[in-house]
Design an enzyme around this catalytic site. Structure first.
Site, PDB file in Angstrom:
ATOM      1  N   TYR A  33       0.841  -1.203   0.000  1.00 28.03           N
ATOM      2  CA  TYR A  33       0.000   0.000   0.000  1.00 28.03           C
ATOM      3  C   TYR A  33       0.870   1.246   0.000  1.00 28.03           C
ATOM      4  O   TYR A  33       1.814   1.372   0.795  1.00 28.03           O
ATOM      5  CB  TYR A  33      -0.898   0.041   1.238  1.00 28.03           C
ATOM      6  CG  TYR A  33      -1.942  -1.025   1.176  1.00 28.03           C
ATOM      7  CD1 TYR A  33      -3.062  -0.875   0.369  1.00 28.03           C
ATOM      8  CD2 TYR A  33      -1.788  -2.213   1.877  1.00 28.03           C
ATOM      9  CE1 TYR A  33      -4.003  -1.883   0.262  1.00 28.03           C
ATOM     10  CE2 TYR A  33      -2.716  -3.219   1.790  1.00 28.03           C
ATOM     11  CZ  TYR A  33      -3.827  -3.047   0.978  1.00 28.03           C
ATOM     12  OH  TYR A  33      -4.751  -4.054   0.869  1.00 28.03           O
ATOM     13  N   LYS A  45       9.000   6.379  -4.747  1.00 28.20           N
ATOM     14  CA  LYS A  45       9.940   5.342  -4.284  1.00 28.20           C
ATOM     15  C   LYS A  45       9.621   3.963  -4.870  1.00 28.20           C
ATOM     16  O   LYS A  45      10.476   3.082  -4.900  1.00 28.20           O
ATOM     17  CB  LYS A  45       9.854   5.229  -2.745  1.00 28.20           C
ATOM     18  CG  LYS A  45      10.810   6.109  -2.005  1.00 28.20           C
ATOM     19  CD  LYS A  45      10.915   5.686  -0.545  1.00 28.20           C
ATOM     20  CE  LYS A  45      12.263   5.098  -0.231  1.00 28.20           C
ATOM     21  NZ  LYS A  45      13.351   6.056  -0.221  1.00 28.20           N
ATOM     22  N   GLU A  53     -14.427  -7.871   3.870  1.00 28.17           N
ATOM     23  CA  GLU A  53     -14.070  -7.205   5.131  1.00 28.17           C
ATOM     24  C   GLU A  53     -15.189  -7.240   6.164  1.00 28.17           C
ATOM     25  O   GLU A  53     -15.159  -6.482   7.137  1.00 28.17           O
ATOM     26  CB  GLU A  53     -13.683  -5.745   4.843  1.00 28.17           C
ATOM     27  CG  GLU A  53     -12.653  -5.620   3.725  1.00 28.17           C
ATOM     28  CD  GLU A  53     -12.029  -4.254   3.605  1.00 28.17           C
ATOM     29  OE1 GLU A  53     -11.353  -3.830   4.550  1.00 28.17           O
ATOM     30  OE2 GLU A  53     -12.226  -3.603   2.564  1.00 28.17           O
ATOM     31  N   ARG A  62      -6.438   1.376  -5.661  1.00 29.04           N
ATOM     32  CA  ARG A  62      -7.551   0.995  -4.788  1.00 29.04           C
ATOM     33  C   ARG A  62      -8.484   2.192  -4.666  1.00 29.04           C
ATOM     34  O   ARG A  62      -8.098   3.262  -4.192  1.00 29.04           O
ATOM     35  CB  ARG A  62      -7.057   0.564  -3.408  1.00 29.04           C
ATOM     36  CG  ARG A  62      -8.229   0.186  -2.495  1.00 29.04           C
ATOM     37  CD  ARG A  62      -7.816  -0.562  -1.250  1.00 29.04           C
ATOM     38  NE  ARG A  62      -7.219   0.271  -0.223  1.00 29.04           N
ATOM     39  CZ  ARG A  62      -7.089  -0.084   1.055  1.00 29.04           C
ATOM     40  NH1 ARG A  62      -7.527  -1.279   1.458  1.00 29.04           N
ATOM     41  NH2 ARG A  62      -6.519   0.713   1.925  1.00 29.04           N
ATOM     42  N   ASP A 102       1.790 -40.253  -4.887  1.00 31.08           N
ATOM     43  CA  ASP A 102       0.804 -40.638  -5.901  1.00 31.08           C
ATOM     44  C   ASP A 102       0.333 -39.367  -6.615  1.00 31.08           C
ATOM     45  O   ASP A 102       0.947 -38.304  -6.464  1.00 31.08           O
ATOM     46  CB  ASP A 102      -0.350 -41.453  -5.287  1.00 31.08           C
ATOM     47  CG  ASP A 102      -1.115 -40.686  -4.225  1.00 31.08           C
ATOM     48  OD1 ASP A 102      -0.740 -39.520  -3.953  1.00 31.08           O
ATOM     49  OD2 ASP A 102      -2.079 -41.230  -3.660  1.00 31.08           O
ATOM     50  N   ASP A 139     -10.775  -4.607   9.256  1.00 29.21           N
ATOM     51  CA  ASP A 139     -12.198  -4.245   9.166  1.00 29.21           C
ATOM     52  C   ASP A 139     -13.071  -5.446   9.532  1.00 29.21           C
ATOM     53  O   ASP A 139     -14.113  -5.299  10.173  1.00 29.21           O
ATOM     54  CB  ASP A 139     -12.534  -3.765   7.751  1.00 29.21           C
ATOM     55  CG  ASP A 139     -12.090  -2.330   7.536  1.00 29.21           C
ATOM     56  OD1 ASP A 139     -12.600  -1.440   8.240  1.00 29.21           O
ATOM     57  OD2 ASP A 139     -11.219  -2.094   6.684  1.00 29.21           O
TER      58      ASP A 139
HETATM   59  N1  COA Z   1       5.445   2.910   0.246  1.00 25.25           N
HETATM   60  C1  COA Z   1       6.562   3.477  -0.264  1.00 25.25           C
HETATM   61  N2  COA Z   1       7.563   3.953   0.499  1.00 25.25           N
HETATM   62  C2  COA Z   1       7.420   3.822   1.827  1.00 25.25           C
HETATM   63  C3  COA Z   1       6.282   3.228   2.404  1.00 25.25           C
HETATM   64  C4  COA Z   1       5.266   2.764   1.558  1.00 25.25           C
HETATM   65  N3  COA Z   1       4.151   2.196   2.037  1.00 25.25           N
HETATM   66  N4  COA Z   1       6.412   3.239   3.755  1.00 25.25           N
HETATM   67  C5  COA Z   1       7.590   3.811   4.008  1.00 25.25           C
HETATM   68  N5  COA Z   1       8.197   4.176   2.855  1.00 25.25           N
HETATM   69  C6  COA Z   1       9.501   4.839   2.701  1.00 25.25           C
HETATM   70  C7  COA Z   1       9.554   6.131   3.487  1.00 25.25           C
HETATM   71  O1  COA Z   1       9.100   7.218   2.724  1.00 25.25           O
HETATM   72  C8  COA Z   1      11.027   6.207   3.831  1.00 25.25           C
HETATM   73  O2  COA Z   1      11.732   6.692   2.707  1.00 25.25           O
HETATM   74  P1  COA Z   1      12.649   8.010   2.842  1.00 25.25           P
HETATM   75  O3  COA Z   1      13.619   7.689   3.935  1.00 25.25           O
HETATM   76  O4  COA Z   1      13.266   8.150   1.503  1.00 25.25           O
HETATM   77  O5  COA Z   1      11.695   9.084   3.217  1.00 25.25           O
HETATM   78  C9  COA Z   1      11.447   4.754   3.972  1.00 25.25           C
HETATM   79  O6  COA Z   1      10.492   3.986   3.253  1.00 25.25           O
HETATM   80  C10 COA Z   1      11.470   4.304   5.418  1.00 25.25           C
HETATM   81  O7  COA Z   1      10.217   4.584   5.995  1.00 25.25           O
HETATM   82  P2  COA Z   1      10.023   4.752   7.570  1.00 25.25           P
HETATM   83  O8  COA Z   1      10.618   6.058   8.001  1.00 25.25           O
HETATM   84  O9  COA Z   1      10.505   3.532   8.258  1.00 25.25           O
HETATM   85  O10 COA Z   1       8.458   4.780   7.724  1.00 25.25           O
HETATM   86  P3  COA Z   1       7.507   6.059   7.762  1.00 25.25           P
HETATM   87  O11 COA Z   1       7.499   6.543   9.172  1.00 25.25           O
HETATM   88  O12 COA Z   1       7.864   7.019   6.680  1.00 25.25           O
HETATM   89  O13 COA Z   1       6.095   5.406   7.421  1.00 25.25           O
HETATM   90  C11 COA Z   1       4.121   4.158   7.700  1.00 25.25           C
HETATM   91  C12 COA Z   1       5.530   4.390   8.222  1.00 25.25           C
HETATM   92  C13 COA Z   1       3.509   2.947   8.382  1.00 25.25           C
HETATM   93  C14 COA Z   1       3.255   5.384   7.955  1.00 25.25           C
HETATM   94  C15 COA Z   1       4.234   3.895   6.168  1.00 25.25           C
HETATM   95  O14 COA Z   1       5.018   2.749   5.993  1.00 25.25           O
HETATM   96  C16 COA Z   1       2.952   3.825   5.411  1.00 25.25           C
HETATM   97  O15 COA Z   1       2.341   4.836   5.097  1.00 25.25           O
HETATM   98  N6  COA Z   1       2.485   2.602   5.059  1.00 25.25           N
HETATM   99  C17 COA Z   1       1.266   2.430   4.340  1.00 25.25           C
HETATM  100  C18 COA Z   1       0.076   2.525   5.280  1.00 25.25           C
HETATM  101  C19 COA Z   1      -1.234   2.358   4.561  1.00 25.25           C
HETATM  102  O16 COA Z   1      -1.353   2.663   3.402  1.00 25.25           O
HETATM  103  N7  COA Z   1      -2.256   1.791   5.254  1.00 25.25           N
HETATM  104  C20 COA Z   1      -3.548   1.546   4.663  1.00 25.25           C
HETATM  105  C21 COA Z   1      -3.648   0.183   4.077  1.00 25.25           C
HETATM  106  S1  COA Z   1      -3.526  -1.111   5.246  1.00 25.25           S
HETATM  107 MG    MG Z   2      -9.960  -2.302   5.040  1.00 27.45          MG
END
Ligand code: COA
Ligand code: MG
Length: 346
Positions: A57, A68, A178, A114, A327, A213
């Protein structure tokens, strides 16, 4: 024209890494859409399999994270309009996703979008904006699909928003389960989607388990062992496999616990899931490895297939191989392993 070029390039790139996969092979869709906008492009080998071991996600309003994606070597990235995006940022997310689809080269990663759920009242606006992209996403995901009515609504909306586009391939649809109600009605919902896809602009390609959910809906408390959702997970695998579509397992939200993630990923793969949702880049390699057969397993499978053929020639249906009885069902499992390895180019 430029838009069509982009779209064709993306579909060509996606197509290049697809190949035939027998246990997911489905019947060809042969009919064109009612207004002849979809051109038949499937080959004689049937439905192509798109590996989605890790499904990552990425919040649709977070340009830094979206950019990224090409560096992450992930099978599938979900450009999210739904729960990863705050209500006040929905419009920004749609517009950002639309521009990212056209501007970013995602390489080997399949980029899917999504949408918000049908009941949210936001999904039509999501589709309207996202489908303005010159390069359409090959796959869309719909969360919280609760009923046959929802699937019918999605089908109609796709016609509404894509009627002026020329598609070279149908859009893959992946739906989320969900709630208790949707789990109980899953086979009916999926069957309706399969029926509609015959003349629709989409093809049902998978089911995702939205476990958090789901737990909220049934009043369960999420645990690391996930015993409270075992029945739901098994049901999702059963229904998905009965329709020869993919099944994507729950998210491991404690994303710093990589040991626990590995255990749960291996468990999901053993249960028959084809992939798992992930939320952080550090989860990707662990999940993708868990959902790919190991070198030892591929060697075991190839050798077993060879021995099976030899024993068949000498008239033996069951025989001993490396200390175990073999088998026909074991042959089928070995063939699954070899075919998955071929798709993943292992
Ligand atoms: N997609 C792409 N890159 C991501 C990422 C993701 N889901 N999550 C983290 N990264 C990147 C960050 O931008 C960071 O890169 P940078 O150093 O160049 O800025 C690197 O990976 C390390 O990230 P980190 O600092 O450990 O995490 P964070 O605090 O930036 O983010 C979350 C943590 C959980 C908020 C993040 O991972 C996230 O948003 N995940 C998706 C959550 C989501 O969509 N939930 C709904 C569906 S279940
Ligand atoms: Mg959900």
């Amino acid at each position: 024209m430029a838009g069509l070029h982009h779209q064709l390039t993306m579909l060509w790139q996606t197509g290049a890494k697809r190949c035939s996969f027998s246990f997911f092979t489905r019947f060809l869709w042969s009919s064109c859409s009612r207004n002849n906008q979809v051109t038949e492009k499937r080959g004689i080998f049937g439905k192509k399999y798109i590996p989605r071991r890790a499904v990552l996600y990425v919040p649709g309003d977070d340009e830094r994270k979206l950019k990224k994606v090409p560096t992450l070597n992930v099978d599938c990235a979900v450009l999210d309009c739904e729960d990863g995006v705050a209500l006040s940022k929905k419009e920004e997310a749609r517009k950002t996703i639309r521009h990212m689809l056209d501007q970013v080269e995602f390489g080997r990663t399949e980029c899917v979008v999504r949408m918000n759920s049908v009941d949210s009242g936001l999904a039509s606006d999501d589709m309207k904006e996202v489908f303005k992209a010159g390069r359409l996403p090959p796959t869309i995901m719909f969360p919280k699909v609760e009923s046959v009515d929802h699937v019918e609504w999605i089908s109609e909306e796709l016609f509404k928003h894509l009627r002026t586009r020329t598609l070279v391939d149908k859009i893959n649809l992946i739906i989320y389960i969900e709630s208790a109600k949707s789990l109980l009605d899953l086979r009916t919902i999926c069957q309706r989607a399969v029926d509609l896809s015959e003349k629709g602009l989409f093809i049902l390609d998978g089911v995702v388990f939205g476990s958090d959910d789901f737990c909220a809906d049934i009043g369960a408390t999420r645990t690391l062992q996930a015993k409270e959702v075992l029945l739901a997970r098994q049901n999702i695998v059963l229904v998905a496999k009965s329709l020869k579509i993919q099944a994507v397992d729950l998210v491991y939200i404690d994303y710093k616990d990589l040991k626990g993630l590995k255990e749960q990923s291996l468990e999901g793969a053993q249960m028959g899931f084809t992939g798992k949702q992930v939320i952080h880049p550090s989860q990707i390699p662990i999940v993708q490895e868990a959902f790919a057969p190991s070198t030892d397993k591929i060697e075991w499978a190839k050798e077993l297939i060879k021995e099976f053929k030899e024993h068949q020639m000498s008239g033996m249906g069951a025989f001993e191989f490396r200390g175990a009885m073999i088998d026909k069902p074991l042959l089928l499992q070995a063939q699954n392993i070899v075919q998955l390895a071929e798709v993943l180019e292992l």
